[in-house]
Design a protein around this motif. Structure first.
Motif, short mmCIF file in Angstrom:
data_model
loop_
_atom_site.label_atom_id
_atom_site.label_comp_id
_atom_site.label_asym_id
_atom_site.label_seq_id
_atom_site.Cartn_x
_atom_site.Cartn_y
_atom_site.Cartn_z
N GLU A 83 9.68 34.02 -25.54
CA GLU A 83 9.95 32.71 -26.14
C GLU A 83 10.64 31.80 -25.12
O GLU A 83 10.47 30.58 -25.15
CB GLU A 83 10.80 32.87 -27.40
N ASP A 84 11.41 32.38 -24.22
CA ASP A 84 12.03 31.59 -23.15
C ASP A 84 10.95 30.97 -22.26
O ASP A 84 11.09 29.85 -21.78
CB ASP A 84 12.96 32.46 -22.30
N VAL A 90 7.13 24.16 -22.13
CA VAL A 90 7.18 22.90 -22.86
C VAL A 90 8.07 21.89 -22.14
O VAL A 90 7.72 20.71 -22.00
CB VAL A 90 7.67 23.13 -24.30
N GLU A 91 9.23 22.33 -21.68
CA GLU A 91 10.16 21.43 -20.99
C GLU A 91 9.53 20.87 -19.71
O GLU A 91 9.70 19.69 -19.39
CB GLU A 91 11.45 22.17 -20.67
N VAL A 233 -0.15 15.54 -32.70
CA VAL A 233 1.22 15.36 -33.14
C VAL A 233 2.14 15.55 -31.94
O VAL A 233 1.98 16.51 -31.17
CB VAL A 233 1.60 16.39 -34.23
N GLN A 234 3.06 14.63 -31.74
CA GLN A 234 3.98 14.74 -30.61
C GLN A 234 5.20 15.57 -31.01
O GLN A 234 5.79 15.36 -32.08
CB GLN A 234 4.43 13.36 -30.14
N LEU A 235 5.55 16.52 -30.16
CA LEU A 235 6.74 17.34 -30.42
C LEU A 235 8.00 16.48 -30.30
O LEU A 235 8.05 15.54 -29.50
CB LEU A 235 6.81 18.50 -29.43
N LYS A 236 9.02 16.85 -31.07
CA LYS A 236 10.24 16.03 -31.12
C LYS A 236 11.22 16.36 -30.00
O LYS A 236 11.88 15.48 -29.45
CB LYS A 236 10.92 16.22 -32.48
N THR A 240 13.34 22.58 -29.95
CA THR A 240 12.80 22.94 -31.27
C THR A 240 11.29 23.15 -31.23
O THR A 240 10.64 23.23 -32.28
CB THR A 240 13.13 21.82 -32.29
N ALA A 241 10.73 23.26 -30.02
CA ALA A 241 9.27 23.30 -29.85
C ALA A 241 8.62 24.44 -30.61
O ALA A 241 7.65 24.24 -31.35
CB ALA A 241 8.92 23.39 -28.36
N LEU A 242 9.14 25.66 -30.47
CA LEU A 242 8.50 26.81 -31.10
C LEU A 242 8.48 26.66 -32.61
O LEU A 242 7.46 26.92 -33.26
CB LEU A 242 9.20 28.10 -30.69
N ALA A 243 9.58 26.24 -33.18
CA ALA A 243 9.65 26.06 -34.63
C ALA A 243 8.65 24.99 -35.09
O ALA A 243 7.97 25.16 -36.12
CB ALA A 243 11.06 25.67 -35.05
N GLU A 244 8.55 23.90 -34.34
CA GLU A 244 7.60 22.83 -34.70
C GLU A 244 6.16 23.32 -34.60
O GLU A 244 5.32 23.02 -35.46
CB GLU A 244 7.80 21.63 -33.77
#
Length: 644
Positions: A83-84, A90-91, A233-236, A240-244
């Motif tokens: 997950e890391d 994503v970052e 959909v754009q991530l917020k 919180t990427a994985l949860a989204e």
């Protein structure tokens, strides 16, 4: 399974599975078993026989070379990957959008001058597709794609239309189809037009070869084509990427309006392709999220070790378990290190699932077994194995299976291309030689010493088949291209690419050996050649290399090597980047460039010589960057005049 098949039987099994999957919609093999069958065939015989798009029309549709490879994305799998690692990805790509990953058939819509399209499958490796003769009716006319770009999308059938189609089939007394993805592919891959073709949907999401943001691509698709553009959909926030992503995926699965098998994650940065680049197989500006596939429980009854050219690989034999409608009896273990890590024993109850594996993978032990799994010796010759980084290797040069594997390797299409020289025949040749020449130490070069009469003594061979194989071996051993000869030495890490590098550098094998003998530091000399690394240099400069050359030259003659001439002329080696809408298909301009000795570039950089763009006064990001780099901007019409 393929270990017991001849080459012809192996290919027939693959084509049978293709027909069951695409035409009959009644697969008898799980996806992983089918992939394993193809992978094993390619390892033994090369990819040429499988250079077709599976389905009823294989070999009958017009081939199409994609001007830009239709690449797949790398995958991040929940429960398997870190997950890391996802958060880091994503970052790095931020800002990021997500969109559904449709589970269907990839099709690229190439526009004609009137806006009508050629619809082309992704095809082998995303490079050579097939032009579909029929497509969804509303997309078959003029003015469907006025963008000037190739548009990539996915063809699928919705659950609603799938049920509707099966109602029709059942009412007509036909068998209903079982799988939505298979149904979509089967409907399009027919020579005649299917009555269900308009039950299909086509959703588009990408413009291959164009380094623009996903939102810009969506705008072009929506504004200038009749196609449906995918939702985005754009991530917020990265944290919180994985949860989204998981919430988005679960919502789509719950709605069950379209078939999906994951979520696509793409960078929203400008010129992200140029910034992040490519691996050998995937673009780095995006990846696919895959949920952990359904888990299955079974019992390990045995572990068999399959010997390749050097490496012994373990495969677990498990109690039959149903996965995707097929019975699975094997699971991947990769190597002995994985067995130790899992704490696996014979009789253990285990959990298996599919996660980017060619066959299901054992993920954990639920209940321990009673018998230890050991492999101290080669399963073929009984000699001790050497462990290197958790892998087991047989170093016995007279191991029967090693010799047989080398014979089959040398007979493969990518080396000497000897028709009919399968691994099964190679094993028979080794057994025959050991029985009839016990005083001689066998090596893979025994293949060249077989006469027609000797081949006739092998099980399954008659006069004609023996004569054909004998003739094939004799013909293949004469005037062999130097790069193929070097690959036929069967030395670790030495393939056709290394052979071509050496051939281009030295011109002949004699020159290679002479230079190695004269140089005080041959390894250093070799490493100065572009494409030769330390390990390759060590092998080429070794006594083993010289001995292998001497032994093979007793049987194989080498053709005079002619280095491929580098194109000459004003545009030789020049790099052209094409962008935007053009009067002709992109492939038309690429062909002109390559004929003139130039190359097509994917993005503007300091090495780009020309940016081909309809409006040379454009203020697009590519045009602005080209001017900053000093790159010349020309129109497609100017390009044609320049190169004609």
């Amino acid at each position: 399974m393929s270990q017991q098949l001849t080459r012809e039987e192996h290919l027939a099994a693959i084509k049978k599975a293709d027909r069951e999957y695409y035409e009959l919609d009644d697969p008898t093999l799980a996806d992983e078993e089918y992939d394993a069958l193809r992978r094993e065939y390619i390892d033994k015989y090369g990819v040429e026989d499988l250079n077709y798009v599976p389905g009823s029309a294989a070999g009958d549709f017009d081939k199409f070379n994609h001007p830009n490879p239709v690449t797949s994305l790398s995958k991040w799998t929940k429960g398997v990957d870190s997950e890391d690692d996802l958060a880091k990805k994503v970052e790095e790509l931020w800002p990021v959008i997500m969109q559904p990953k449709f589970d269907g058939l990839t099709v690229v819509a190439y526009p004609n001058a009137d806006g009508s399209c050629r619809f082309v499958t992704r095809g082998l490796g995303g490079r050579i597709g097939e032009v579909l003769p029929n497509f969804i009716s509303k997309y078959e006319g003029k003015g469907v794609n006025n963008s000037g770009f190739a548009i990539r999308g996915e063809v699928y059938i919705t659950p609603e239309n799938f049920a509707k189609m099966n109602d029709v089939l059942t009412a007509e007394g036909n068998e209903p189809m079982k799988n939505m993805r298979n149904a979509a592919a089967g409907i399009l891959r027919r020579k005649e037009r299917s009555p269900f073709v308009d039950y299909l949907s086509y959703v588009c999401y990408e413009i291959p070869g164009e380094d623009i943001t996903p939102l810009a691509a969506r705008e072009i698709i929506s504004r200038e084509t009749a196609f449906t553009a995918t939702d985005m959909v754009q991530l917020k926030a990265p944290e919180t990427a994985l949860a989204e992503i998981e919430a988005y995926y679960e919502n789509l699965k719950t709605e069950n309006a379209v078939p999906i098998d994951g979520i696509v994650i793409k960078s929203g940065q400008e010129n992200s392709l140029e910034k992040f680049g490519f691996t050998a197989h995937h673009p780095r500006n995006g990846f696919a999220y895959k949920a952990l596939s359904e888990k299955f429980v079974t019992v390990v009854r045995d572990v068999i070790w399959q010997m390749g050219r050097r490496k012994a690989t373990p495969v677990a034999i498990v109690d039959p378990v149903e996965i995707d409608g097929a019975t699975v009896t094997r699971a991947s273990l990769h190597n002995a290190a994985m067995i130790k890590e899992l704490g696996l024993t014979i009789g253990a109850t285990v959990e298996i699932h599919k996660a980017n594996e060619i066959i299901p993978q054992i993920t954990r032990v639920l209940e321990p077994g009673t018998e230890e799994i050991t492999l101290a010796v080669c399963p073929s010759c009984g000699e001790p194995l050497e462990e290197v980084n958790g892998q087991q290797f047989c170093n016995n040069p007279v191991c029967d299976e090693r010799i047989a594997q080398d014979i089959a390797f040398v007979g493969g299409k990518d080396v000497l291309n000897i028709d009919g020289l399968s691994i099964e025949t190679a094993r028979k040749m080794v057994a025959y030689w050991k029985e009839n020449h016990p005083e001689e130490r066998p090596a893979y070069t025994i293949m060249f010493a077989f006469t027609k009469d000797m081949l006739m003594d092998l099980e399954g061979f008659a006069e004609k088949s023996a004569e054909k194989l004998y003739g094939g071996i004799q013909a293949a051993s004469r005037n062999v291209e130097l790069p193929r000869f070097i690959k036929a030495l069967c030395l670790p890490g030495i393939g056709t690419d290394v052979g071509k590098i050496l051939a281009d550098e030295f011109g002949s094998l004699d020159n290679v050996l002479q230079k190695l003998a004269e140089e005080p530091s041959p390894q250093e000399m070799l490493q100065e050649i572009n494409g030769i690394g330390p390990k390759t240099a060590e092998v080429v400069s070794s006594a083993e290399f010289s001995l292998a050359v001497k032994n093979l030259q007793q049987y194989v003659s080498i053709a005079a090597y002619e280095k491929q001439e580098v194109p000459t002329g004003d545009f030789a080696g020049k790099i052209f980047v094409l962008t935007g809408k053009m009067a002709q298909p992109r492939s038309y301009y690429v062909e002109l460039i390559e004929k003139a000795g130039g190359k097509e570039g994917k993005s503007v950089s300091g090495k780009t010589d020309y940016l081909v763009i309809q409006d040379v006064n454009s203020t697009s990001s590519k045009a602005v960057k080209a001017r900053e780099m000093g790159t010349k901007l020309i129109s497609p019409e100017e390009l044609v005049k320049l190169l004609s």
